[in-house]
Write a protein that holds these residues in place. Structure first.
Motif, PDB file in Angstrom:
ATOM      1  N   LYS A  32       0.836  -1.206   0.000  1.00  0.00           N
ATOM      2  CA  LYS A  32       0.000   0.000   0.000  1.00  0.00           C
ATOM      3  C   LYS A  32       0.870   1.255   0.000  1.00  0.00           C
ATOM      4  O   LYS A  32       0.542   2.243  -0.641  1.00  0.00           O
ATOM      5  N   ALA A  33       2.007   1.198   0.681  1.00  0.00           N
ATOM      6  CA  ALA A  33       2.922   2.341   0.740  1.00  0.00           C
ATOM      7  C   ALA A  33       3.496   2.686  -0.632  1.00  0.00           C
ATOM      8  O   ALA A  33       3.987   3.791  -0.840  1.00  0.00           O
ATOM      9  N   GLU A  38      -2.525   7.147  -1.584  1.00  0.00           N
ATOM     10  CA  GLU A  38      -2.740   6.165  -0.533  1.00  0.00           C
ATOM     11  C   GLU A  38      -4.205   5.773  -0.379  1.00  0.00           C
ATOM     12  O   GLU A  38      -4.515   4.681   0.047  1.00  0.00           O
TER      13      GLU A  38
END
Length: 81
Positions: A32-33, A38
């Motif tokens: 996800k980073a 985001e």
């Protein structure tokens, strides 16, 4: 260098997934980073742009993932040939 691929899977609970390169090869992991936005939640089959990064001889990972918008998709398709 930017690459293009389709999301193979994404688990929002784990915050990780894989993307399959359009030019072939094994699916690449991403976290996800690694998403530029985001709040975005990748869905299976969506086309995304990404870069690759390899650390300490490990397998390459997809980083800096950006979801393609309609105008960008058309332009990218022309560039891909």
């Amino acid at each position: 260098m930017a690459h293009f691929g389709k999301i193979k899977n994404y688990d929002n609970g784990k915050g990780s997934g894989t993307i399959t390169p359009e030019k072939g090869g094994d699916a690449l992991n991403f976290a996800k980073a690694d998403l530029q936005m985001e709040g975005a939640e990748p869905k299976s089959g969506q086309r995304w742009e990404y870069e690759t990064k390899q650390v300490d001889g490990s397998a390459a990972h997809a980083v800096n993932l950006r979801q393609m918008e309609q105008g960008q998709k058309e332009q990218a398709a022309q560039q891909q040939g």
